[in-house]
Design an enzyme around this catalytic site. Sequence first.
Site, PDB file in Angstrom:
ATOM      1  N   SER A   4       2.993   4.521   9.038  1.00 37.75           N
ATOM      2  CA  SER A   4       3.012   3.553   7.947  1.00 37.75           C
ATOM      3  C   SER A   4       4.413   2.979   7.887  1.00 37.75           C
ATOM      4  CB  SER A   4       2.655   4.242   6.628  1.00 37.75           C
ATOM      5  OG  SER A   4       2.820   3.355   5.537  1.00 37.75           O
ATOM      6  N   ASP A  53      -5.072  -3.744   4.513  1.00 33.84           N
ATOM      7  CA  ASP A  53      -5.181  -3.259   3.137  1.00 33.84           C
ATOM      8  C   ASP A  53      -5.302  -4.391   2.129  1.00 33.84           C
ATOM      9  OD1 ASP A  53      -4.525  -1.007   4.629  1.00 33.84           O
ATOM     10  OD2 ASP A  53      -3.326  -0.122   3.040  1.00 33.84           O
ATOM     11  N   ARG A  66      11.523  -4.021  -4.125  1.00 31.35           N
ATOM     12  CA  ARG A  66      10.402  -4.043  -5.068  1.00 31.35           C
ATOM     13  C   ARG A  66      10.662  -4.818  -6.357  1.00 31.35           C
ATOM     14  NH1 ARG A  66       8.172  -3.602  -0.624  1.00 31.35           N
ATOM     15  NH2 ARG A  66       7.042  -1.709  -0.099  1.00 31.35           N
ATOM     16  N   ASP A  83       6.085   3.203  -4.721  1.00 30.51           N
ATOM     17  CA  ASP A  83       6.029   1.760  -4.906  1.00 30.51           C
ATOM     18  C   ASP A  83       5.171   1.350  -6.093  1.00 30.51           C
ATOM     19  OD1 ASP A  83       7.791   1.067  -2.950  1.00 30.51           O
ATOM     20  OD2 ASP A  83       6.279   0.776  -1.398  1.00 30.51           O
TER      21      ASP A  83
END
Length: 405
Positions: free
Chosen positions: A179, A16, A96, A125
């Site tokens: 994922s 990605d 994050r 996210d």
Amino acid sequence: MTTIKKVVLAYSGGLDTSVILKWLQETYGCEVVTFTADIGQEEEVGAARAKAKVLGVKEIYIEDLREEFVREYVFPMFRANTLYEGEYLLGTSIARPLIAKRLVGIANETAADAIAHGATGKGNDQVRFELGAYALRPDIRVIAPWREWDLTSREKLLVYAEANGIPVEGKRGSRSPYSMDANLLHISYEGGILEDPWLESEETMWRWTISPELAPDQPTYIELEYRCGDITKINRESLSPAKVLETLNRFGSKNGIGRLDLVENRYVGMKSRGCYETPGGTIMLKAHRAIESLTLDREVAHLKDELMPRYASLIYNGYWWSPERILLQQFIDSSQNTVNGVVRLKLYKGNVMIIGRRSETDSLFVPQMATFEEDLGAYNQQDAEGFIKLNALRLRIKAMNNKMR
């Protein structure tokens, strides 16, 4: 497109973000700076440097943030005994704000006018990265390719990568169906058969923990020493914050501790099923509550429990840098001044059992008062009669009114 001269990309080196790197160069005609954070994901972060160089990146940041991650983010969160929706230990959420902080910091250092991330438009996210970035630099431009491009599947990403000579690992059909996101606190799994909440997860999915059924038949005993609410020693050995979590992960993993299968409410509005492995964090939560049970005043402990769900939601939803989270943190941290002592635990086949706790300096447990034996006048049991009658007064008045009707 708004003119962008330089952008800092949160870069893992995977499919990605490698495609995003090339897409940014082509779409915006800009210089890309890559930032790869080592927060304990157990992947070869150094490989990201080679991949970035192949794609023409001149400024490459690879940083070991494991100690900062645990010291400044994980430990403060665990001082609050934080659980989202009663179960989730927030392993992804708490990483994050640190990544957002460094994205903005590197943007300032390199005179970049934008940052970019690989979060999709369906998930949490994107919110966490961007709320953090805007809180730290209000004028920053954020580029979220998944909200702009038409590369909406892995197949399309692979075609794009092949057409543009992008080196990626894994060919069509060869990768995990899930994922995944990992750091020193946890690893998460989404997608695949987990999209049906009725189906049991596959045993082969779990990467960190042994199945509780296959865990050792003999329990593991450990001692955790606390100072101001944080673990400083394991089995009397002084360890740094990251080493504490690494060590507890090993203990938990080999004893089948820390698996969770959860349907949670995402901030963007949908429900999502995820599976999580948080072996060290599961031990930390149980142990921290044990030492607090000995050292915290009753009403302070209850107030912390009342505020915790709000605090958890703030972290889950991306408000780590908000004034309300910071205010709550100040209260939580001040409550931990007396949270000092040692907790003994027994780990056995998926279970974390408290078998002892002590504090030489801050224990509020008074044996002379709590004993079932002779207390030698430490507590006058006759005082309880007045206490009960005063607390029963409103109940008696209510009952008398009901009787007169």
